[in-house]
Design a protein around this motif. Structure first.
Motif, PDB file in Angstrom:
ATOM      1  N   THR A 103       0.844  -1.200   0.000  1.00  0.00           N
ATOM      2  CA  THR A 103       0.000   0.000   0.000  1.00  0.00           C
ATOM      3  C   THR A 103       0.880   1.251   0.000  1.00  0.00           C
ATOM      4  OG1 THR A 103      -0.158   0.168   2.415  1.00  0.00           O
ATOM      5  CG2 THR A 103      -1.777  -1.227   1.295  1.00  0.00           C
ATOM      6  N   SER A 104       0.229   2.396  -0.168  1.00  0.00           N
ATOM      7  CA  SER A 104       0.931   3.678  -0.175  1.00  0.00           C
ATOM      8  C   SER A 104       0.321   4.608   0.861  1.00  0.00           C
ATOM      9  CB  SER A 104       0.841   4.341  -1.561  1.00  0.00           C
ATOM     10  OG  SER A 104       1.482   3.567  -2.542  1.00  0.00           O
ATOM     11  N   PHE A 105       1.109   5.581   1.276  1.00  0.00           N
ATOM     12  CA  PHE A 105       0.629   6.602   2.214  1.00  0.00           C
ATOM     13  C   PHE A 105       1.294   7.924   1.876  1.00  0.00           C
ATOM     14  CE2 PHE A 105       1.030   9.021   6.206  1.00  0.00           C
ATOM     15  CZ  PHE A 105      -0.321   9.156   6.515  1.00  0.00           C
ATOM     16  N   LEU A 106       0.525   9.011   1.949  1.00  0.00           N
ATOM     17  CA  LEU A 106       1.032  10.342   1.634  1.00  0.00           C
ATOM     18  C   LEU A 106       1.345  11.099   2.918  1.00  0.00           C
ATOM     19  CD1 LEU A 106       1.618  12.483  -0.575  1.00  0.00           C
ATOM     20  CD2 LEU A 106      -0.731  13.301  -0.218  1.00  0.00           C
ATOM     21  N   TYR A 107       2.635  11.377   3.145  1.00  0.00           N
ATOM     22  CA  TYR A 107       3.029  12.275   4.225  1.00  0.00           C
ATOM     23  C   TYR A 107       2.891  13.705   3.712  1.00  0.00           C
ATOM     24  CZ  TYR A 107       4.915   8.307   6.841  1.00  0.00           C
ATOM     25  OH  TYR A 107       5.055   7.121   7.534  1.00  0.00           O
ATOM     26  N   ASN A 108       2.194  14.537   4.486  1.00  0.00           N
ATOM     27  CA  ASN A 108       1.821  15.873   4.044  1.00  0.00           C
ATOM     28  C   ASN A 108       2.052  16.835   5.213  1.00  0.00           C
ATOM     29  OD1 ASN A 108       0.538  18.228   3.226  1.00  0.00           O
ATOM     30  ND2 ASN A 108      -1.364  17.234   2.591  1.00  0.00           N
ATOM     31  N   PHE A 109       3.083  17.661   5.111  1.00  0.00           N
ATOM     32  CA  PHE A 109       3.398  18.569   6.214  1.00  0.00           C
ATOM     33  C   PHE A 109       4.110  19.809   5.674  1.00  0.00           C
ATOM     34  CE2 PHE A 109       6.720  15.351   5.821  1.00  0.00           C
ATOM     35  CZ  PHE A 109       7.888  16.096   5.765  1.00  0.00           C
ATOM     36  N   THR A 110       4.154  20.829   6.485  1.00  0.00           N
ATOM     37  CA  THR A 110       4.834  22.077   6.147  1.00  0.00           C
ATOM     38  C   THR A 110       6.003  22.280   7.100  1.00  0.00           C
ATOM     39  OG1 THR A 110       2.792  23.064   5.303  1.00  0.00           O
ATOM     40  CG2 THR A 110       4.574  24.572   5.875  1.00  0.00           C
ATOM     41  N   VAL A 111       7.157  22.653   6.541  1.00  0.00           N
ATOM     42  CA  VAL A 111       8.354  22.873   7.357  1.00  0.00           C
ATOM     43  C   VAL A 111       8.398  24.344   7.752  1.00  0.00           C
ATOM     44  CG1 VAL A 111      10.864  22.705   7.458  1.00  0.00           C
ATOM     45  CG2 VAL A 111       9.552  21.053   6.104  1.00  0.00           C
ATOM     46  N   GLU A 112       8.092  24.612   8.993  1.00  0.00           N
ATOM     47  CA  GLU A 112       8.007  25.990   9.472  1.00  0.00           C
ATOM     48  C   GLU A 112       8.943  26.214  10.646  1.00  0.00           C
ATOM     49  OE1 GLU A 112       3.545  27.509   8.580  1.00  0.00           O
ATOM     50  OE2 GLU A 112       3.682  26.017  10.179  1.00  0.00           O
ATOM     51  N   ASN A 113       9.467  27.442  10.723  1.00  0.00           N
ATOM     52  CA  ASN A 113      10.232  27.914  11.882  1.00  0.00           C
ATOM     53  C   ASN A 113      11.469  27.073  12.179  1.00  0.00           C
ATOM     54  OD1 ASN A 113       8.249  29.966  12.415  1.00  0.00           O
ATOM     55  ND2 ASN A 113       6.950  28.369  13.298  1.00  0.00           N
ATOM     56  N   GLN A 114      12.074  26.505  11.134  1.00  0.00           N
ATOM     57  CA  GLN A 114      13.313  25.782  11.338  1.00  0.00           C
ATOM     58  C   GLN A 114      14.026  25.612  10.001  1.00  0.00           C
ATOM     59  OE1 GLN A 114      10.833  21.655  11.892  1.00  0.00           O
ATOM     60  NE2 GLN A 114      12.947  21.578  12.558  1.00  0.00           N
ATOM     61  N   PHE A 115      15.333  25.452  10.074  1.00  0.00           N
ATOM     62  CA  PHE A 115      16.135  25.170   8.884  1.00  0.00           C
ATOM     63  C   PHE A 115      17.432  24.525   9.330  1.00  0.00           C
ATOM     64  CE2 PHE A 115      17.585  29.286  10.336  1.00  0.00           C
ATOM     65  CZ  PHE A 115      18.953  29.291  10.080  1.00  0.00           C
ATOM     66  N   GLY A 116      18.100  23.861   8.395  1.00  0.00           N
ATOM     67  CA  GLY A 116      19.368  23.233   8.716  1.00  0.00           C
ATOM     68  C   GLY A 116      19.463  21.833   8.156  1.00  0.00           C
ATOM     69  N   THR A 117      20.280  21.009   8.815  1.00  0.00           N
ATOM     70  CA  THR A 117      20.596  19.654   8.360  1.00  0.00           C
ATOM     71  C   THR A 117      19.770  18.639   9.136  1.00  0.00           C
ATOM     72  OG1 THR A 117      22.860  20.400   7.913  1.00  0.00           O
ATOM     73  CG2 THR A 117      22.464  18.014   7.968  1.00  0.00           C
ATOM     74  N   TYR A 118      19.007  17.847   8.411  1.00  0.00           N
ATOM     75  CA  TYR A 118      18.152  16.812   8.999  1.00  0.00           C
ATOM     76  C   TYR A 118      18.330  15.529   8.191  1.00  0.00           C
ATOM     77  CZ  TYR A 118      16.038  21.105  10.813  1.00  0.00           C
ATOM     78  OH  TYR A 118      15.838  22.328  11.401  1.00  0.00           O
ATOM     79  N   TRP A 119      17.565  14.497   8.533  1.00  0.00           N
ATOM     80  CA  TRP A 119      17.564  13.277   7.731  1.00  0.00           C
ATOM     81  C   TRP A 119      16.255  12.555   7.939  1.00  0.00           C
ATOM     82  CZ3 TRP A 119      19.015   8.060   9.847  1.00  0.00           C
ATOM     83  CH2 TRP A 119      19.135   8.048  11.246  1.00  0.00           C
ATOM     84  N   TYR A 120      15.990  11.553   7.118  1.00  0.00           N
ATOM     85  CA  TYR A 120      14.779  10.757   7.295  1.00  0.00           C
ATOM     86  C   TYR A 120      15.130   9.279   7.241  1.00  0.00           C
ATOM     87  CZ  TYR A 120      14.480  10.406   2.095  1.00  0.00           C
ATOM     88  OH  TYR A 120      14.716  10.177   0.761  1.00  0.00           O
TER      89      TYR A 120
END
Length: 635
Positions: free
Chosen positions: A197-214
């Motif tokens: 199956t599939s799933f849609l992750y839907n979010f807005t990146v607010e009030n932060q910036f820099g180096t992340y990972w998933y």
């Protein structure tokens, strides 16, 4: 405790101490002092919590053959690289990591937009270091595709699960404010995505910036290859961009030659006493060499001496921002570049005043940006990412070579370095972070006074049938079939008071769910006390925290509480708690939802070393979890 800065005023028992057999109690090396501090209007009150026994780490490693792949998925297009460079021919499963060279032409001032990415999670056969094994990957390649966005962008990530098992994807370090159900934490903020199956992750990146990972946040899946970088830009970056000419992501990773699911049975075997699997190798940018002769002919491994070390070409006189991310499962690294000093400018997405170092300790899930200036003789040098084997009680010799290397080349060649020299400074013999006092955020954000404080103990306990499990106080975490977020929102809707009582939540089974409820906005102090002889990199979802104090020995001295630095202490989201050490962190519980706080060693999280904060019930009570999120539990 009275007003912030005063000592605790009195003790109040919160829940009864659980009986521990004498044979188990004899195993612990430290006394049990487990307290939960609950706030009142006048200040802070101390309340005791139940026990957890602290045991040491006894590490062993058992090799086993990799099972054959169970599927042959078709590749799904990955997000287009932001820049491309010529590269030598790659195996089809190797990602061209040229996309990890971040184009400086990216518009950090662009208006917010919607960016769409497609991820397919599948199983392949691949050999990042020459040893063929089953891997779990994004988009049929390893490492995973870069996600690059601007602060304010809406991010749509469609995840298609082609595994035979369920999965979930967590966006490490992102706040998910208002979209807690998109945090991707299996058993807490969502049911995992069922196979097929599939799933849609839907979010807005607010009030932060820099180096992340998933990475996958379902069982130990990310250990097997489900890792990738996530970069967020902002106009605020302009202040540091003038200090470098190129922007480069570098992934550091310990590596196993077996699927994590094949290693778990031995780890959880009766009487095993916390013998975490020790890595077989380390990778830089998803690749390394391996000495096949270290395996016997009957090892069961398909090993070919045909892999290479990563190569990074540089130009004399240029400055390079290296965004280092430890995407490993167990090992801390000490990163250095022969003959080149490094200037630290970012830690866990917090920009800091530059700090010049020779070696950088980076634990699991942490991120640092360093600036390297190409000011040495124009030849080749070693990049070293030494795996700190002192944190293991077994060095896995002769399999593991902890000196994981890549090549820094001024000449755009792969010639072995001849003038390269490692730093004379000794390698650390303990797993610990870069000294917090040396990291000063470049943007001043004072730490407010705490309204409420909690104290937890982290330990391992030998229980029934001599099974070794990780505990936070009296609780060893087990993922819920119905996510705790779903339960909390439903309980708040029905005005069930057990879901909205401040302190240790009684709404959940406390043997498997340690949940601290902070119903309304408060500033929280959390004192983490380690009763274990191994270091633990702890990560808090949905928040950054101020590091108020820490030490590798003893206990926090409350007489110093009023003297803590509140002007501009270091802020981050992943912190190493030293062996038998402690740390006091502070955060604003202003982000509504259920947020995991856990050790990021994948074996330890699977063993139960996780707790949760339930925050802002006053907002959560009006939530309606999206139908597609709820629908995952019907799969």
């Amino acid at each position: 405790m009275g007003k912030a800065g005063q000592q605790p005023a009195r003790l109040q028992l919160l829940d009864e101490k659980k009986e521990i057999p004498a044979t188990e109690a004899a195993r612990t090396g430290r006394g049990r002092r487990l307290f939960l501090f609950a706030g009142v209007a006048a200040g802070l009150i101390v309340v005791a919590l139940a026990l957890g026994l602290g045991l040491g780490l006894g590490l062993k490693h058992h090799h086993r053959g990799s099972p054959a792949a169970t599927s042959s998925p078709s590749p799904t297009p990955s997000p287009s690289p932001t820049n491309s460079t010529a590269s030598e021919s790659l195996q089809s499963w190797r990602r061209d990591t040229a996309e990890y060279n971040l184009s400086m032409d990216w518009d950090i001032n662009a208006a917010p937009t919607t960016r769409v990415f497609n991820l397919t999670v599948s199983e392949i056969q691949a050999a990042p270091d020459g040893v063929m094994r089953t891997m779990l990957v994004f988009n049929n390649q390893f490492p995973g595709p870069l996600i690059r966005v601007n602060q304010g962008d809406r991010v749509l990530v469609n995840v298609t699960n082609q595994l035979t098992n369920a999965t979930a994807v967590h966006w490490h370090g992102l706040y998910q404010n208002g979209t807690n159900w998109m945090d991707g934490t299996s058993g807490i903020t969502q049911c995992p995505i069922p196979a097929g199956t599939s799933f849609l992750y839907n979010f807005t990146v607010e009030n932060q910036f820099g180096t992340y990972w998933y990475h996958s946040h379902h069982s130990t899946q990310y250990t097997d290859g489900l890792v990738a970088p996530f970069i967020v830009h902002s106009p605020e970056e302009a202040a540091v961009q003038k200090d470098y000419d190129y922007d480069q992501i570098i992934l550091l990773q310990d590596w196993y030659h077996d699927l994590s699911t094949a290693l778990l049975p031995d780890y959880f075997a009766s009487g095993n006493e916390n013998a975490e699997p020790v890595p077989d190798n380390g990778l830089i940018q998803g690749t390394n060499v391996f000495d096949c002769s270290s395996y016997g002919d009957d090892s069961g491994y398909d090993c070919q001496n045909n892999s290479t070390q990563a190569t990074f070409a540089i130009t004399q006189g240029k400055r390079y921002r290296l965004r280092l991310i430890n995407v490993g499962a167990f090992g801390e690294f000490q990163f250095s570049v022969d003959n080149h000093t490094l200037s630290v400018i970012e830690a866990d997405s917090t920009l800091v005043e530059p700090v010049t170092i020779n070696r950088l300790p980076i634990n699991i899930a942490q991120r640092y940006s360093v600036i390297l200036t190409a000011n040495q003789t124009a030849t080749n040098y070693w990049i070293r990412s030494w795996m700190n084997t002192y944190c293991f009680s077994d060095d896995n010799a002769p399999i593991l070579n902890p000196d994981v290397k890549a090549l820094l080349t001024y000449t755009n060649t792969t010639n072995e370095p001849t003038e390269s020299a490692d730093w004379a400074s000794a390698l650390d013999i303990v797993c610990e972070d870069l000294v917090t006092a040396t990291l000063v955020p470049s943007g001043i954000t004072p730490a407010p006074s705490a309204d409420v404080a909690y104290k937890i103990d982290v330990a391992f306990q030998i229980g029934a049938y001599a099974l070794d499990k990780a505990y936070i106080n009296s609780t060893t975490w087990v993922p819920e079939t119905i996510p705790t977020l779903n339960q909390a929102v439903a309980g708040l809707h029905t005005l069930n008071n057990s879901f909205s009582t401040s302190g240790l939540s009684t709404a959940f089974d406390q043997t498997s769910q340690f949940v601290i409820d902070v119903p309304n906005y408060q500033v929280v102090d959390l004192l983490i006390n380690s009763l274990d002889e191994g270091a633990h990199p702890f990560h808090l979802h949905g928040h950054q925290f101020w590091v108020m104090a820490s030490d590798s020995t003893g206990d926090f001295d409350w007489s110093t509480y009023k003297d803590l630095n509140t002007t501009n202490p270091m802020r981050r989201d992943t912190l190493t708690i030293d062996a038998y050490g402690w740390a006091l962190i502070r955060f604003k519980a202003d982000n509504p939802g259920m947020w995991a706080f856990h050790c990021h060693i994948s074996w330890h999280m699977e063993a139960g070393l996780l707790m949760q904060f339930q925050t802002r019930d006053d907002i959560m009570k009006d939530w309606t979890i999206p139908e597609d999120v709820l629908g995952l539990c019907n799969g």
